[in-house]
Each structure stands twice: as C-alpha cells, then as structure tokens.
Design an enzyme around this catalytic site. Structure first.
Site, short mmCIF file in Angstrom:
data_model
loop_
_atom_site.label_atom_id
_atom_site.label_comp_id
_atom_site.label_asym_id
_atom_site.label_seq_id
_atom_site.Cartn_x
_atom_site.Cartn_y
_atom_site.Cartn_z
N LYS A 1 25.25 22.30 47.88
CA LYS A 1 26.39 22.85 47.55
C LYS A 1 26.50 24.42 47.56
O LYS A 1 27.18 25.24 46.85
CB LYS A 1 26.74 22.91 46.09
CG LYS A 1 27.16 21.24 45.88
CD LYS A 1 27.46 20.94 44.41
CE LYS A 1 26.32 19.89 43.97
NZ LYS A 1 26.21 19.81 42.40
N ASP B 1 25.25 27.90 36.62
CA ASP B 1 26.18 29.11 36.76
C ASP B 1 25.82 29.94 35.79
O ASP B 1 26.18 31.33 35.61
CB ASP B 1 27.76 28.69 36.39
CG ASP B 1 28.21 28.28 37.61
OD1 ASP B 1 28.37 28.37 38.81
OD2 ASP B 1 28.88 26.77 37.54
N ILE C 1 25.88 18.66 31.77
CA ILE C 1 26.77 18.69 30.67
C ILE C 1 27.46 17.43 30.56
O ILE C 1 27.73 17.01 29.58
CB ILE C 1 27.92 19.76 31.00
CG1 ILE C 1 28.78 19.45 32.28
CG2 ILE C 1 27.45 21.02 30.59
CD1 ILE C 1 30.01 20.04 32.39
N TRP D 1 25.96 29.81 32.28
CA TRP D 1 26.93 30.02 31.26
C TRP D 1 26.56 28.82 30.13
O TRP D 1 27.25 28.91 29.10
CB TRP D 1 28.33 30.31 31.43
CG TRP D 1 29.03 29.22 32.48
CD1 TRP D 1 28.91 27.96 32.62
CD2 TRP D 1 29.69 29.63 33.52
NE1 TRP D 1 29.58 27.52 33.51
CE2 TRP D 1 30.34 28.51 34.14
CE3 TRP D 1 30.32 30.85 33.94
CZ2 TRP D 1 31.11 28.39 35.35
CZ3 TRP D 1 31.10 30.69 35.20
CH2 TRP D 1 31.46 29.42 35.81
N ASP D 2 25.85 27.82 30.62
CA ASP D 2 25.70 26.70 29.43
C ASP D 2 24.32 26.52 29.17
O ASP D 2 24.12 27.18 27.99
CB ASP D 2 25.87 25.55 30.40
CG ASP D 2 27.65 25.42 30.53
OD1 ASP D 2 28.59 25.68 29.78
OD2 ASP D 2 27.86 24.87 31.58
N CYS E 1 20.62 28.63 35.13
CA CYS E 1 20.88 27.38 35.42
C CYS E 1 21.74 27.33 36.73
O CYS E 1 21.35 28.01 37.55
CB CYS E 1 21.40 26.60 34.22
SG CYS E 1 22.91 27.33 33.65
#
Lengths: 513, 579
Positions: free
Chosen positions: B272, B358, B295, B360-361, B356
């Site tokens: 990706k 992005d 997630i 943000w998690d 990770c």
C-alpha cells in the site's frame, strides 16, 4: 468464580515465598504452639547468623546436626534460564536443606523478609515434596528409600509451599552430589513420626501464648460457651484421657439433654468415634455442630437420629437443625490434592521457557486445575450454613471422619458471622479450636511422615485461600494481612511447631509427656 | 463551588439537569427490564444530554442515567402485533459494556416519540444537531484548557537545548494536518529537511520528540511509517534525519526503531505504499517488531469481552472465557512493547523511535505508556492530563473516528477501543505499583465515561487542527476543568510522591500479573461490585494523611525555630571566609 482471583502470593513462585516475621524460637521437651510468637526476642539468632555467614557453614539450631555436605554447588535463580547461579555449600541437616553462599544478595532479594529459623536459601526437610535428578535436558524423579548409585549432576526440588530449588553439582568434588542426594532422600522423608526434627530440637520452654486460647482445658470451652451465650449445651468429661475418641479433645460440648453413657454408646456407631459436638453458637441459640458419618457397616440411622433429636432439643425454640452432608457436596481430600498438584505446576514452573509457555494459556490452565472452584464451593457452602444460622437454625456439618471439610466450613462460618475471629488473636484461637483441638490430621495431610499410600492433601491451604478471598472482598474487616496467611502456610511445613505436626490432640499429648 | 448559570425552571417530573441541558421527550408507564433486579416501572425522559429513567413502583426509586454519547445503537423490539409481557419496546446498545431494554405499552404510543428523540440526541451529527458539549454551559473554577502548554511541557524536559529545538514549521498545519503546531525536532534539522522528511512519511507525520531522558538524553520519538513501497524507495533526507536523532544522544551509537505491528503486516503495508525502515538504509538502527494487532482485531476482542461480561457471567467457564477473548493477551502485548522501550531508553541509554502505520493508534499507546513508566510527573493527576493532551490529543489520535461521537454508523470499521486499551494498561500498572500514582481508578473510569459522554470538548474531533477550527476551546468545557475542580475524589491515599518512590516503573508483562479490570468491565453487574465502601475509606485515609502531613510540617517548623533560637549570635555580615 468470576469474583475470585488467584492468591498472588501463589501466582508465581519467585522462590522467595518464605517471608516470615516469626520470632518463635524456643521449644521445650514438650512442643511449642505456633501461635502467639509476637513478642519474642530474636537477638541471639541474628548475631549467630552474621558470624556463620562468612564460613559457608549452615547456622544450626540447638539439637540440629549436619548429616551431609556438598561443596561448590551452584544454586540457580528460580524461574530462570538456569545459566547462572550462586556458588556455595549445600548441606543436609536433621532439620533442613541448607545452602550457604558468600555471594551478596541482589537488590531484589534484599527487599524480602527473612525467616528467623531458616537462612535465605534454606528449606525445612518437611517442606520438601518431590526430588528430581537433573539428567541433561530431562529429569528423573527420585523416590524416598531409593539410593542413587551413579553421578548426580544436579537436583531439582519441589516444595510443599511451592518453592522451587535447582542445584548443580558440576563444580563439586567427585561424590559430593551423590552423598548429599542420598542423605536428602533418607532424611527428608522420615518413616516414623519420632524422626521429625521437633523431637531433637532442644530449646528451653518459653511461654508466650498470651491471649490465644488453646482449647485444651475445661476453662477454654466454658469461656467460649459463655462468650457465645449458647444455652442448651453442656460440657462433658467423657473423653478424659481420650477414652471415647482419640481425635476429639478431652472436653466436649454436647447437648444438654444427653447423658454421658448415651453419648458413649452412640459414639461407637460413628466413624472415628465422633458423635455430634458443639463448636460455636449464635446469640439467639442456633448452634454450629460437627459430626462424622455413621460407620459404613451400620445400616439403620437410629443412633444418628437420636443424636440429631438431642441437637434439636438444645435449640431454644426446638427448631429442626439443618444437616449439611459435606462429603457429598464438597471435594474429597484426594480431589483437593489432585487440584493442588495442577496448581503447583502452574505456580512453580520449572524454568523461564515453561513460564512463558504457560503464560499463553494461564487462565484456562488455572481453570482446569479447579483450585478456584474448590475455594469457591467451600465459600458457597459456608455461606449456606451461615445463612441458616442467621435464620436461627442450628447447622450440623457431617463428613466422613469430620476432620477435613468440617474444619474448613466450621471455621469459615464463624469468620463470616463473628467478627471476634477476624483479629489476629481471634484467628489463631479459631485455628486452635476447629483445626487443632477438633483433630485435623495435619501430619497425614501435610505428609510429615512418609508412607507409600499417601493421604497428603492441603486442606489447610484451601482454608487460607478462602480467607484470602474474604480479605479481597472485605479489605478492612481483618486485622491481619496476606503476608500473615502466607507465613502460616509456610510454618505448617516447618517441623518445629507442634500446632501443625500432629494428627490429633492425643498424639500431641503423648508426644509431650 | 461550581458557579452555574440558572437554567430554565424545571418541572417536578424532570430529571436533574445540567446547565444547558433540556428535556426533549418524556414517556410514562415505561418498564426498564433490569437484567439483575427484574422489571421496574417508571418514567423515561430524554434530554439533549442523557437518557433518564426513574422507577415509580419501588420504595427506593431505581434510577438509570446514561449520557446519550455512550449509545452506539438503538433498536425497536417487537411490533404492534407483539404479545407477551414486555415484548414491545426499545433496546439501547452502549459503548460502555452494557445494553438497556425498555418495554412500552403498545396502546399509549409512547414509543415512537421516545425512539425519535433518542435517535436525534444520541446521534446529533447524523441529524444536523450540535454535540451537547457545545450547549453545556457549566462554569468551573479551574480551566482545563490551560493544563497542557506545549512549550512549558518541553521546557520541563529541558527542551530547547543543544540538540533539540522547538519548531513552528507546522504553525498552519502545513507539514502535517494531524500534528500540533509546536514540534520538537533535532536542532540541526532545517525546515527544508523537515519538509523532505514529511514527504517520505505517511501523512507527513515526521519523527518528533515525545520525551527526553533528563540524564542520558536518550529520547523517545514518534512518527508514521516510511513510504518505502514495493520498490523499496529511499529518502536520503529521512535517513540523515534519523541519524540526527541518533546523534542527539551522545551516550549511544545505536538506535532502535520499534514498529508496533508484526513484520508480516509491515511487509503487507509495502503493497500500500508504506512499509518499514530497512537496516541497510538506516545504519546503526535496529528494527524491532512488537507484534501488536490492528484496530479491527482489538474491536472484535472487546466485543467478545462484552458478550462475556454482560449481562450475566457464566461462572463455570469464566477464566477460559476471559482467555478466549484475547483481551488480556493484547493488553500484555502492549505493555510488553512499552517495557521494551523503557528498557532501551533507561538501561541502555539508547534512543527509540516508535511508529505503526500512521502513528496515531498503537504508537500513542506505546509512547504514552513508556513515558508513564519512565517519568513520575505523568503519574500525578495533572501530569497524566498532560500526557493525554500531548501524546493522544495533540498528536492526532482520531478520537472522533475511533469512538464515533454523535454518529449513527455503529458498525463503522474505523471504530476501535484503542484509548480504552491504553487506560486498561495504565490500570494494570497501578495494580502492580499501588503507591506510584497520585490518582485512583475512579479517575481512570471518569476519563473513560467522558470519553463517550460528549459533555466535554476534550475528546471531540480528530486533531488539533479540527479542534481549533471548531473553536472547541472557546465553545466547550474541558474534562480537566471538571476533574480538577474536585480533585479529592480522584486521589490515591497510598501515593508516595517522588523522590521517596522509585522513578522508573517496570511492570511485569505476564498474564499472571494482568487481571481483568472488573471494576470497569463488570461494573454494571451488582454481584461483581466490591462490597466494601472503598471510596469512603479512601476519603478517610486522605484526610488522615493530610492531618499527619500538617503535623510533620508543624514539627519541622518548630524545630527550625528552636534551632535558630539556640544559635549563638550569628555574624552580622556573611563573609566568604566563614561560608
């Protein structure tokens, strides 16, 4: 069950479970109760500990002798990869397996409490349960009575209090490992009770049992009857000299209406000659009663019914008592032992690899051990009994010999209903009454004496675990902490305190006279 | 001490209302089907903030009070033809581990109105209505919006210094729209460098400073994945920039890049356009994969946990049931990852870069937990608020997407309990170190309650940029205003403030030490609640502690004054010879 947690003192065996605050040191030609040790002076012991520390000799108690010694032994850290160890001398005495090292304690280790009778890396011989011989990757279980003839590379020792010890004799002089192992196999599993260290221990008697009631004298039971305000019950001298039942105390509290000769006659029909005896009562007259099953050879229940009728008459309102058949509804000593072995496998992993392997399935392994189920069912049964007593019904606990689950449930019911027992002194008194005086077979259940047909079963640990669960749910209700419970269980494996050494009062009495 | 604006006059039937809250609908003769205590009949009210039920048929009224922000889905149960008692009504599915069922009478048509109002005010964004936070007008003494001052927080850590500078390159969110305006970056990096790095990092999320060790200067930095792609693209600027981060720590010639996902996922990301840093390109950097799931896996795990905990607990298979949700295994994995970061920074004095996909998690979970373990400041109430403001809010954890505030797409694949997991991990650390935290678990539960409630502006929107554009600070109240105005209920009486207590906490990331947080996940089940009045005891202990501290202070003062009196006549002038 969802409410219950595993007592974390048992969650992982860090090998440092023995956190004692014991000051109990003195013993008599008779025996010393474990309870009531608080205010004893321990200076002399500490001083001798420091002196002997540099010499690599085990610190000995009066009456203790060294039997075998191995030098340059490596002790591995518990639950480690067993690559690094502490070097020191390992010896077997008539009291303990002792490892003495000059290496300093790690920062982590020094944060822990020490046992005043045992060194940091010592275990009492009666605590030793299973001995394995390390053979490279594998290990072989060694049985008591067997002699090892070849070279011993190392030992892996599993204790009753879940402590794990791993030693290597790689750097020891030739033959040391073998000599030590054979001495250990011989002395850690005595075949007669008189071979236990307590009989050799030489310390002057020191009485420090202030407020703890031992339930030996008439007075003790009288006071308890008075305290609980239970009428309809009387004291009987029928078991003086243990003539009626060897496992019951010399003074019995029995229904007012029954005559001694009737009691003596009825006792013959019960296992262990244990007819119903009173152990506690509530203010409004409901009593807690313990009794054994009828002998298997007896088919009609007349004698039992007569006794129960007398129990009923002792109730101020003549209410029918609630009979709880504990052997039917609760796990047997064997079930408890099977469960305990599974739990120990989980709590005392052999090495770090096994620790992490188990970690992936820890909860289902814990569930399969059924340990928490047993704890939970004991508490449920105690609640059932306590609720009946709150409805002013007398509760009769019946079980095989009346000396295992009866001890657990009877003490739990009282803890639930009577705050008196939740103090330190009260708790010790309760153990003295329900476990010691009323004859829990400690020696058999803790396997102090080796027999081929072992009836070992940690019933007492189940009880302590139940109390731990109660402390979790009512953190402000108990005067003592979980450290105290751990200390009690560890002390049960130390062959000095007469509290946990005997099967019944009679044996205790004979040994001390 | 709260000053509230006078609301509209209330009617006798009204539930207690917050300033700005208005009743929108009322239904009488509604039955609440409590899974524990059985049906209760009473009045159901819907306001722009909450659902409120009050029983009329019991001596002590049974009250259900649920902020509508907590609702994820509302369904009608039964139709006009439904027979059977209580078979016709509404079922409300909540984000906080419970469902509620109400039964209506078919004949009085009360259901339609309540259902409509519930839909409107539970999902205001789907109905072009404002979130309640924008209507809530309560005023608190404390202003929570000033808790986190980014420059002051960097100063606390000694930044700027020789190696790190404060950059305002993102002042207008030009470099990265999900980052804050103020960033701490290596002092050597020019604005052009930063722009070039941003081009090579997913969504422009360049490596920036989260925390710096006060002694060794080893750092924790965070970013998103590099845009390596299948062709294995490289960026000289990015490589040089990572080298600058490494050089900013003189104690080590090495650095760790912790990729929180598994290597398999990281490889899949290449397809990706993303990926991970190759060790050939980034010399002296060691790449570690932490194997934390994404997630979607976490959402599924929580769903299973809810099934297990609500409404009734199956006693006999409870432990294996907990295990089969994998929730605690995920918690363990996250904690283990944070412990690895702490180990590298504290024991090896080596800097760690965390990302990770992005950033943000999982990245926020890891950096925030590692900082909590390393720095006692974050274990105070105010420090923890700063930690959330900084690592979660300012660095753009997408609260709006992950929680789905006011939005009726309950099965949205972007929703996930990432922040809940973080708070659970914090809870686990507090159980292992009960004296290390200024706050108690009521504080953590309050944060989680208001994560969903939409009463405060704190957790609204996805980024600082969005919050600035919506005027959140001006138009809403901060959760920290509310919390900091009655701190006492959130204090841990057993707290030992540093330096008495150890600086660095290293929890054991083993399932043996991790427990299911029953006080949170099982709290709706009365049989799972603690029987002891813990809150009362906590308060008593706090009062006692305060008294004792005051006594100590008095004694100290008295001793000082006595010492001063006993001193011989002091020299009138301080002379360097005497000092």
């Amino acid at each position: 069950m969802a409410y219950f947690d595993l007592w974390p003192g048992r969650k992982i065996n860090s090998g440092r479970t023995s956190s004692y605050e014991m000051n109990e040191t003195k013993m008599s030609n008779s025996f010393k109760s474990y309870v009531g040790f608080e205010d004893h002076d321990s200076k002399s012991l500490n001083a001798s500990a420091e002196e002997s520390f540099t010499e690599l000799n085990p610190r000995l108690l009066p009456g203790e002798v060294v039997i075998a010694e191995a030098q340059n032994v490596l002790l591995f850290a518990p639950v480690s990869e067993q690559k690094q160890g502490k070097s020191g001398n390992l010896s077997v005495t008539n009291f303990k397996l002792s490892f003495v090292t000059t290496e300093e304690r790690t920062k982590e280790e020094s944060g822990h409490q020490l046992n005043l009778l045992l060194g940091e890396y010592d275990v009492c011989l009666s605590n030793i349960d299973v001995v394995y011989q390390n053979m490279g990757e594998k290990k072989r279980r060694l049985f008591p009575g067997n002699n090892v003839s070849g070279k011993v590379k190392g030992l892996h020792i599993l204790c009753k209090n879940m402590k794990v010890l791993s030693f290597s004799f790689k750097f020891s002089p030739v033959g040391h490992g073998k000599t030590l192992t054979n001495a250990l196999l011989h002395h850690a599993f005595p075949r007669r009770h008189e071979l236990i260290f307590a009989y050799d221990y030489r310390e002057p008697y020191y009485n420090c049992q202030r407020d703890v009631c031992l339930f030996k004298a008439l007075d003790d039971w009288e006071r308890e009857l008075l305290r609980t305000g239970c009428e309809g019950w009387r004291l009987s001298a029928i078991n003086q000299g243990f003539q009626l039942s060897p496992s019951l105390p010399q003074w019995l509290v029995v229904p007012q209406a029954i005559l001694d000769w009737q009691l003596g006659d009825a006792a013959r029909y019960f296992r262990g000659y244990r007819p119903p005896v009173w152990c506690w009562g509530s203010q409004h007259g409901a009593a807690l009663v313990r009794m054994a099953d009828l002998l298997p050879t007896i088919s009609d229940r007349v004698k039992e019914n007569v006794m129960l009728e007398n129990v009923r008459k002792s109730h101020p309102l003549r209410k029918q008592p609630l009979l709880l058949d504990l052997s039917k509804e609760l796990p047997s000593p064997r079930d408890v032992m099977i469960s305990y072995n599974k739990l120990r496998e989980l709590c005392a992993p052999e090495n770090l690899r096994q620790f992490w392997l188990q970690d992936n399935h820890f909860f289902s392994l814990l569930e399969t051990s059924r340990w928490l189920n047993i704890v939970s069912s004991c508490l449920c049964k105690a609640i059932e009994a306590a609720e009946a007593i709150q409805r002013e019904e007398t509760v009769v606990l019946q079980e095989g010999d009346g000396r295992d689950m009866c001890c657990i449930i009877a003490s739990l019911v009282q803890i639930l209903l009577d705050p008196h027992w939740r103090s330190l002194c009260g708790f010790q008194t309760l153990i003295q009454k329900e476990w010691v005086a009323l004859g829990h077979p400690f020696s058999t259940r803790l396997a102090h004496v080796f027999t081929s047909e072992s009836e070992q079963s940690p019933e007492f640990l189940i009880f302590l675990d139940c109390i731990w669960q109660l402390i979790q749910q009512f953190p402000a209700a108990f005067e003592f902490s979980e450290t105290y419970l751990t200390t009690l269980w560890d002390s049960a494996q130390i062959s000095i305190f007469d509290t946990f050494l005997f099967d019944c009062e009679r044996d205790r009495h004979i040994a001390s006279t | 001490t709260n000053v509230s604006e006078p609301g509209p006059p209330s009617r006798p039937d009204d539930p207690p209302l917050l300033p700005g809250e208005k009743v929108q609908g009322v239904a009488r003769e509604v039955t609440y089907l409590c899974p524990y205590s059985g049906p209760a009949r009473g009045v159901l009210s819907v306001t722009n903030y909450k659902l409120h039920f009050r029983s009329m048929d019991r001596d002590t009224p049974y009250v259900v009070d649920v902020p509508l922000g907590v609702v994820s889905r509302i369904e009608k149960v039964g139709g006009q033809s439904s027979r059977g008692e209580n078979s016709y009504g509404i079922e409300v599915f909540c984000k906080d581990m419970r469902n509620l069922r109400f039964a209506h009478k078919q004949e009085n048509h009360s259901r339609r109105n309540v259902f409509e109002k519930l839909q409107q005010y539970a999902f205001p964004l789907s109905h072009k209505l404002p979130l309640f936070a924008f209507e809530y007008t309560e005023i608190f003494q404390d202003n929570g919006w000033t808790v986190h001052e980014p420059i002051a927080e960097l100063k606390r850590m000694g930044v700027p210094n020789d190696m790190w500078k404060i950059s305002k390159i993102n002042e207008n969110y030009e470099i990265c729209d999900s980052y804050p305006t103020i960033l701490a970056v290596p002092a050597q990096a020019t604005d052009d460098d930063l722009r070039a790095v941003a081009a090579f990092r997913s969504r422009g999320r360049i490596p920036v400073l989260s925390w710096i060790h006060p002694e060794s200067q080893a750092t924790i930095t965070r970013c998103s994945q590099p845009l390596v792609g299948v062709s294995g693209k490289r960026s000289r600027e990015d490589e040089r920039y990572i080298q600058l981060i490494m050089d900013a720590n003189a104690q080590s010639h090495k650095m760790f890049i912790m990729d929180s996902c598994s290597s398999a996922n990281a490889i899949a990301n290449k397809a990706k356009g993303g990926g991970y840093e190759s060790e050939d390109a980034y010399q002296n950097a060691e790449l570690v994969f932490l194997d934390i799931h994404n997630i979607h896996v976490m959402r599924e795990s929580l769903r299973k946990l809810k099934e297990l905990c609500f409404p009734n607990i199956e006693e006999s298979r409870w432990l294996s049931g907990v295990e089969s949700t994998y929730w605690l295994k995920h918690i363990k994995c996250i904690l283990a990852g944070a412990v690895r970061i702490v180990d590298k920074v504290e024991n090896h004095k080596t800097s760690v870069l965390v990302h990770c996909s992005d950033g943000w998690d999982r990245t926020a979970q890891l950096t925030a937990l590692a900082m909590l373990m390393l720095d006692p400041y974050y274990r105070t109430i105010k420090g923890f608020e700063v930690l959330i403001e900084k690592e979660w809010l300012s660095f753009g954890h997408k609260f709006q997407q992950r929680i789905g505030h006011g939005d009726d797409h309950h099965s949205d694949a972007d929703r996930s309990p990432v922040f809940l997991q973080f708070i659970d991990c914090v809870y686990q650390i507090t159980t292992q170190f009960p004296n290390a935290f200024e706050f108690n678990d009521h504080f953590l539960i309050t944060i989680l309650d208001h994560l969903y409630s939409c009463r405060f502006g704190t957790f609204l929107f996805n980024s600082d940029r969005e919050r600035a554009a919506e005027g959140v600070k001006q138009k809403t109240v901060s959760l920290w205003s509310f919390i900091n105005s009655h701190l006492d209920v959130y204090r841990n009486p057993l707290y030992w403030a540093p330096p008495t207590y150890q600086q660095v906490l290293v929890p054991i990331a083993s399932v043996r030490h991790i427990t299911l947080w029953k006080g949170h996940y099982c709290r709706w089940n009365p049989s799972m609640r603690p029987q002891d009045p813990i809150y009362q005891r906590t308060r008593e202990l706090l009062v006692l502690k305060e008294q004792l501290e005051r006594q100590v202070e008095e004694c100290r003062r008295e001793q000082q004054s006595r010492a001063a009196r006993n001193m011989a006549t002091p020299p009138r002038l301080a002379s360097p010879i005497h000092s």
